[in-house]
Structure formats: structure tokens, C-alpha cells
Design a protein around this motif. Structure first.
Motif: not given
Lengths: 255, 299, 241
Positions: C8, C10, C15, C18, C213
Motif C-alpha cells: 500500500q 499513499r 492512493h 491499493k 491494482r
């Protein structure tokens, strides 16, 4: 250029009615003239290296990610850039010695302190130059160095710094020339560098009867010439260094 | 982490400042009564500084603009021009037309341009290569020698304004030259390609852009000139801010207070202006278009 | 050899990653494709720890490496990287670029480093450009020097971040050839690219990434001709003309 200078002086001579090679004058003035030049060079010997060290250190520190370090230094830089150097010089020379233990206090120390203040003043401007130099090196260079496994310190030393320094040299040449001219400020606190000793000599001419007033112009033309040569020498020296270490393709980005 | 850093930074900065001021005030005494009583006089002196600076600045701008223009025009060295014209004249002579008169005329014009340009170059080189102190004293000496019966204040004022004007004229010419040249190149070509004359291109394409480019450095130059005006202290007779502060300090012995007031007023004027200019430069920056840093009057 | 679990990341409100998972075997060539902004570059930089992931685990040879007690510099010595903008050190010659890493990081003796450097430059076809500065080289030549530079560290694996995207068309071929040769010699590679030709021939597996993703994963044949996901189909359709 030499031809132009001589031509120009000849024109000035005719217009303002003086003779630059007047032997009577030079017999009187030469000692002060020479002493002044030597003293200017000695001041420069202290101020130039010191200001470069200050400028580099502060410039480096200001690009560090720690605001705790960069904010106080920004105040330092903004102060010296916002205030005329002459006022800082005057008060450093007067107030400075009182900060020292009693046995060191004298007017000579005051002048030295004023010289140190000039170094800080130029250092503030130089820190901006070095800082711009650092920021001009593309970020990818640091990334690439780190991707080879270099620590941030090693990357700075072998990759960023060599490039940042090369980029900083041209504006630095300009700033060094300014430092040469700044030494004249020391006259107002009693330093007998070139401007100071010439100014005193001029006052003597003005206030003693029978001396030719046109001598004043000789003195100042000669003084101007010497400063001109000194600033030229300094900039040419740095340009020569620039040429020696210049790498094709490494040029400052004009923003 | 970031918040801690910021808070710590504020703490350290204010801490160091407070410590320095405390030590200095303790050592030399800080008389707030003196400050409260005299600050209007300092402000009046500052006003004189601004007055002198502004006059010199705008007259200097005229000089600087003309010189900058003169120095941004491309002029070839005389020898090359003559060689080119000689070739042309030979070719023309074969066809049997314009004679020596025209040939000499063009050479004459070109050589005038060349020497004008070289004189302008020399002027700027002198201004940049010699300390302002020397420039001021030189003019002051001339004024004293040629007009000895003038009131000292006026002598000082006149020399100061002349010297500062000459000085800023030199530096401003650099700014204008850089501004004109930055825009110049390909744009003039393109303008002429669509049919504009050289003058038209200058007026509608180059100058509008050049004006926008020179505003930040010109503002910096004003600030630089204000600081340079402090050098009139060497003359002594003009009560601008630095001269006034110095004489106050040595007469009243409130040295630190005088220093603080003078420094404070200068910072009050210069700091906001330079920050605003920095902000403008950053915000309206076009990558690849701009004038490189210091071209301003500094001692 | 390289494994990534639930990464992950950010950047402020953005973001970028993910929960990304991937795995590469030794000697395998993995290609990642996807639209810009999908997080591909960030993913690569998390693998060699140029960027620190907010959460998730990065494994090298079975050991988790994004830990406090492991120096990122050590990880970066094991995994080389080639950048889109080459990032050759402008103040050094090609040979010096290649030898800087071994000499200053690995402590290799200068003569040995130089010998190895010349061999590597020869391997990428630039033996005669050893003393040239980056500014004197074409884009393709610069990128090949960059590959040699990364190889000089004897990495276990190499990451390529859009290595040919900044090149003029006539130079793309020479760089892809070097990369293909590298793959044939058994180097473990993760390549982010738009070059479909390279992807179909050199890659064993292709990952399609979008909006932080991994959307789909498969052999080149599967991804290009029989994509299972709608988004994959749309993207592939746009780039396969």
C-alpha cells in the motif's frame, strides 16, 4: 580592451583637466596607493575563502529536509540580503569588540570583525548560489546513485556535489567580484585598504593649499583602474576554473 | 513528523533570535524611551533615502533602457562589415551601378553602430567593475572642484543622485538587454515571416514579452539601489537613513538602538518586497524563459 | 526470488498502490503494462526501496527486506534499476559511470572495476564509447550505458522503468536487443514497458495494472488475445493496433 581603457583615460584627462602621470603627485601618493592595494589583497585573502565556506555550508544545510535547520538559516540569509552591508559593517566594528574579553578590544579588532561580517554578508548571497546549484542537479541523478546502493551521503559526494559545484561557478565569479568591491566598505570603519587610504590622501589634498585639485581625479582614476583590474582578474580566474572542469552538457537551467 | 519539524523549527528560530537580542540588549543597553522618541526622525531619514533612490532609479531607467537596447542589437566588428561590403561593391561595379558614395555611407553607419555599442559596453563594464564608493567619491570630487561654492548638502545630494543614476543605469541596461535578447531570437524571425517589419516585430512581439520578463529583476534592482543609497554615508552631508543612524549613534551613544532602528526600517521595506517578487517569479515562471539571477546594484 | 505482498502507498490524498501482490521466479521475465498513473513506477521503486511502502511486505530470496534492521542500500545492491530518463551521471564518462558503483559501494579495486566495466560496455555494444560523456551519446547509447552501469553491481535481478519511452524510434531497437540478450542469459527482470513486441517475445508472464491494482495476470498469449477482464480488453485494444 586595453586600448579602449587607455583611450578612455585620455578622454577623461582632457575633459576633466588632469594628468594621470603627474610625477609630483605619484611621489607623494604611491606609498598610500601601494599599501592600500596590499591591504585590500590581505582582506580578500580572509574574506573570500571564508565567505565561500559559509555560503557552501549554509546552502547545503538549506536543502536538507529538516526545517529545524533550514528555517533559522533562512532568517540569517534574509537578514543579510535585506540590510545594506555598510550599516552592518559600521555597527559590527563598533559593537563587535565589546563582545570580546577586554584584552582583545581595539579598533583593529573592530576592523577584523567588520571584515568577518562582510564574509557573512557575501556568504548569505553565496548560499543562495550554491543552493540553486544543488537544486539544478536533476533529481534522477540522486535516484540513480541510490539505486546502485550508494548511501545518500555517498550519492551527494560523488554524484550531486561535483555537478552542483560546476553549475555554481559562473554566478560565483560575479559574487566574488562584488566581494572585491565590498572591501572598500571597510574604509568607513578605519580600514586603510585601497579606497580608505586614497580617501585620506584626497582629504589631505583638499585641505592643504597650493596642491592641485586636479590631482584628485588622478587618484580616483587610478583607484578605479585597480579595482577594475582586480574584479576582472577574479572573474577570469573563476572562468578559467570553469573551463578546466567544464563538462559538455552540464549547463545551468535558466529559470 | 512534519508537524514536529515545523514546531521545532519555529522554536529554534525564535529561540536563537530572542537569545541574540537578549545578549545584545543586555550588553549595550536597550533604551525603549529613546526608540519611542526618535523613531519619527529615522522615518524621515528613510524618506530621504527613498526619495534619492527613486529619482536615481527612474532617470537610470531611461539610461538603462537606451543602453540595453543599444547593447542587444547585433553589430559585427568593423573589419568583417567592410569585407562584406567590399565584396558587394565589387559585384555591383561589374554590373556598373552604385558607387563609392553609397559604399562609404553604409560603412560609416555600421562603424557608428559598432562604436556606439562598444562605448555602451565600456560604460557598463566600468560601472560593474568599480565599487560604488569610488563612483560616488569621483562624482563628489568633480562637483566640489567645479562648483565649490555650492552648499555642502546640495553638493552631496547632487553627487549622490548622479552617481546612483549612473550606477543603476548600468545595471538596468543589463536587465533590459537580457530581457530583449531572451525574447529576440526565433520570435523576430517568425514575426518577419508573417510580414511584420523589424520595427513592427519589436513593437508587437518582442517588447510586450520583454516588459513582462524584466519586471521582477527591475523590482529587485530598486531594492538593491535603496540599499546602495546607504553608501552616501561617505559623503556625510545627505541625511539619508544610514548617515542619520550613524550620526545619531555616535552623538547620543544609543548605538544599539540606532542600529536596531536603521536595520529594522530597511528590513521593513526590503523584506516584503523581495518576498513578493520571489513569489511572483515562482508563480508565473515559464520553464526555459527567464533572466538569470543577480544583475542588481550591489556596492 | 522477488515477492511483494499487499503493498500500500499513499502520497497525501492520492492512493497510488491499493494492495499489490506479485511474485517473480529466478530467471523469469515479468512485464507490467498499464495506463499512466496506474502506479507501475511506484511499484518498482517500492521493490528496491527507493520509496518506502506504507504497509505490505517486500521479499528478496525469501527474506523480508522492508524492515528497520535491513539497510535499503544493501537491497539496492542486489536489485539494479534502469530509468526512463537514463540518469547517467553527467560529469563522468561512460566508463566512469559504470565503475563508480563497484568502486565506491562494493569496494572493488579500481583496475578490476575498469576491466569489468570495459567488458560490460562491450557486452552492450559500446566498447568504443568508454571515454565519451553522456552529452555526446545518443539516447539509445545512454540507456545502454545505464544498463551496463546497473549490471556492474552484479545484481540478482533488474528493474526496468519504461526504459525505451524517452527514446527516439530509431534507438528503441538497440536497447530492446540488449534487454532481450540479458533475458536469454537468465537475468531475473521486471520490466514496465509499452513495447508490446518485447513483451510478447521475451516475457513469460504479463501483469496488467490499473489504478493501483493488478487487474489481470497471464501469459502474453492470454493477455493480448484472450483477456478475461473488461479493463484489460479495453487497454489492450487501445495499444495493439
Amino acid at each position: 580592451m586595453a586600448v579602449g581603457t587607455i583611450l578612455f583615460i585620455l578622454v577623461l584627462q582632457t575633459v576633466l583637466r588632469f594628468n594621470i602621470l603627474d610625477p609630483v603627485l605619484w611621489a607623494l601618493y604611491f606609498p598610500s596607493f601601494l599599501d592600500g592595494i596590499v591591504l585590500t589583497l590581505r582582506y580578500l585573502g580572509i574574506i573570500l575563502p571564508l565567505s565561500a565556506v559559509i555560503g557552501f555550508t549554509v546552502g547545503w544545510a538549506r536543502i536538507a529536509p529538516f526545517r529545524t535547520l533550514s528555517w533559522p538559516l533562512s532568517v540569517f540569509v534574509d537578514f543579510f540580503r535585506g540590510v545594506p552591508p555598510i550599516i552592518v559593517v559600521i555597527f559590527a566594528a563598533v559593537l563587535g569588540p565589546s563582545l570580546l574579553p577586554a584584552r582583545f578590544r581595539s579598533q583593529d579588532i573592530g576592523i577584523i570583525i567588520a571584515a568577518l561580517t562582510l564574509a557573512m554578508h557575501s556568504g548569505a548571497y553565496q548560499s543562495e548560489i550554491f543552493r540553486a546549484g544543488f537544486m539544478s542537479v536533476p533529481r534522477g541523478q540522486l535516484e540513480a546513485a541510490q539505486s546502485l546502493g550508494m548511501t545518500r551521503g555517498a550519492a551527494m559526494r560523488y554524484v550531486v556535489l561535483p555537478q552542483a559545484l560546476r553549475l555554481s561557478i559562473p554566478p560565483l565569479a560575479n559574487e566574488f567580484a562584488v566581494v572585491v568591491k565590498d572591501t572598500s566598505l571597510l574604509a568607513i570603519v578605519g580600514g586603510f585598504e585601497l579606497f580608505g587610504s586614497s580617501f585620506i590622501f584626497e582629504q589631505q589634498i583638499l585641505f592643504s593649499p597650493g596642491n592641485q585639485l586636479s590631482w584628485i581625479f588622478v587618484v580616483w582614476t587610478a583607484v578605479a583602474l585597480v579595482y577594475f583590474v582586480m574584479t576582472f582578474a577574479v572573474t577570469e580566474l573563476l572562468n578559467a576554473i570553469d573551463r578546466r572542469y567544464h563538462v559538455k552538457g552540464l549547463e545551468a537551467v535558466t529559470v | 513528523m512534519r508537524i514536529v519539524d515545523i514546531l521545532l523549527a519555529i522554536l529554534v528560530t525564535l529561540g536563537i533570535l530572542a537569545y541574540i537580542l537578549d545578549v545584545l540588549a543586555l550588553r549595550w543597553g536597550l533604551s525603549t524611551t529613546y526608540i519611542a522618541k526618535s523613531y519619527p526622525n529615522y522615518l524621515k531619514a528613510a524618506w530621504i533615502s527613498l526619495y534619492v533612490t527613486t529619482i536615481a532609479y527612474f532617470i537610470g531607467m531611461g539610461i538603462g533602457f537606451v543602453l540595453g537596447w543599444a547593447r542587444s542589437v547585433q553589430t559585427l566588428p568593423l573589419a568583417r562589415v567592410m569585407a562584406a561590403r567590399r565584396r558587394e561593391a565589387v559585384a555591383a561595379a561589374d554590373g556598373g551601378s552604385p558607387g563609392a558614395g553609397l559604399f562609404l555611407g553604409t560603412v560609416f553607419v555600421y562603424s557608428i553602430k559598432y562604436y556606439v555599442r562598444r562605448t555602451a559596453d565600456a560604460y557598463v563594464a566600468i560601472i560593474r567593475g568599480t565599487p560604488l564608493f569610488v563612483q560616488i567619491v569621483f562624482v563628489w570630487s568633480a562637483v566640489i572642484v567645479f562648483y565649490p561654492r555650492l552648499d555642502p548638502l546640495f553638493q552631496g545630494l547632487l553627487s549622490g543622485v548622479i552617481a546612483l543614476t549612473a550606477n543603476t543605469g548600468g545595471y538596468q541596461s543589463e536587465i533590459f538587454r537580457a530581457g530583449i535578447q531572451t525574447v529576440h531570437s526565433g520570435q523576430v524571425e517568425a514575426a518577419r515571416a508573417i510580414g511584420l517589419s523589424r520595427w513592427g516585430a519589436m513593437r508587437y512581439i518582442v517588447l510586450p514579452q520583454a516588459v513582462r520578463l524584466v519586471i521582477p529583476p527591475l523590482t529587485n534592482e530598486y531594492i538593491g539601489l535603496l540599499k546602495a543609497s546607504s553608501l552616501l554615508a561617505v559623503v556625510g552631508s545627505v541625511p539619508e537613513l544610514t548617515t542619520f543612524g550613524r550620526s545619531e549613534a555616535f552623538q547620543t551613544f544609543h548605538i544599539f538602538e540606532a542600529f536596531a532602528l536603521v536595520v529594522g526600517i530597511y528590513l521593513l521595506i526590503t523584506f516584503p518586497v523581495s518576498k513578493v517578487v520571489e513569489w511572483i517569479e515562482r508563480r508565473y515562471r515559464v520553464p526555459g524563459l527567464g533572466i538569470q539571477a543577480p544583475r542588481t546594484a550591489r556596492v | 526470488m522477488i515477492r511483494v505482498e499487499e503493498l500500500q502507498k499513499r502520497f497525501g490524498a492520492l492512493h497510488v498502490l491499493k494492495g499489490v501482490n506479485l511474485e517473480v521466479q529466478k530467471g523469469e521475465v515479468l512485464v507490467i503494462i498499464g495506463p499512466s498513473g496506474s502506479g507501475k513506477s511506484t511499484l518498482l521503486r517500492c521493490i528496491n526501496l527507493l520509496i518506502e511502502p506504507d504497509s505490505g511486505r517486500v521479499f528478496l530470496d525469501g527474506t523480508q527486506v522492508n524492515r528497520r534492521d535491513i539497510r535499503p542500500e544493501w537491497v539496492r545492491q542486489q536489485v539494479g534499476m534502469v530509468f526512463q530518463s537514463f540518469n547517467l551521471f553527467a560529469h563522468l564518462t561512460a566508463l566512469q559511470n559504470v565503475t563508480l558503483g563497484p568502486v565506491r559501494v562494493l569496494g572493488t579495486d579500481a583496475a578490476a572495476a575498469e576491466a569489468q566495466g570495459r567488458k560490460l560496455l562491450d557486452r552492450v555494444g559500446l566498447a568504443d564509447k568508454a571515454d565519451a560523456y553522456p552529452a555526446q551519446l545518443s539516447g539509445g547509447q545512454q540507456q545502454r550505458v545505464a544498463i551496463a552501469r546497473a549490471l556492474a553491481m552484479n545484481p540478482k535481478a533488474m528493474l526496468f522503468d519504461e526504459p525505451t519511452s524517452a527514446l527516439d524510434p530509431e534507438y528503441i531497437r538497440e536497447v530492446l536487443d540488449v534487454m532481450a540478450a540479458l533475458a536469454r542469459d537468465g537475468m531475473t527482470m521486471i520490466v514496465v514497458t509499452h513495447e508490446m513486441g518485447f513483451a510478447s517475445t521475451a516475457a513469460k508472464r504479463i501483469l496488467f495494472m490499473d489504478a493501483g491494482r493488478i487487474i489481470e495476470e497471464g501469459s502474453p498469449e492470454e493477455i493480448f488475445h484472450r483477456p478475461k477482464q473488461e479493463r484489460t480488453r479495453m487497454f489492450v485494444g487501445k495499444i495493439l493496433r
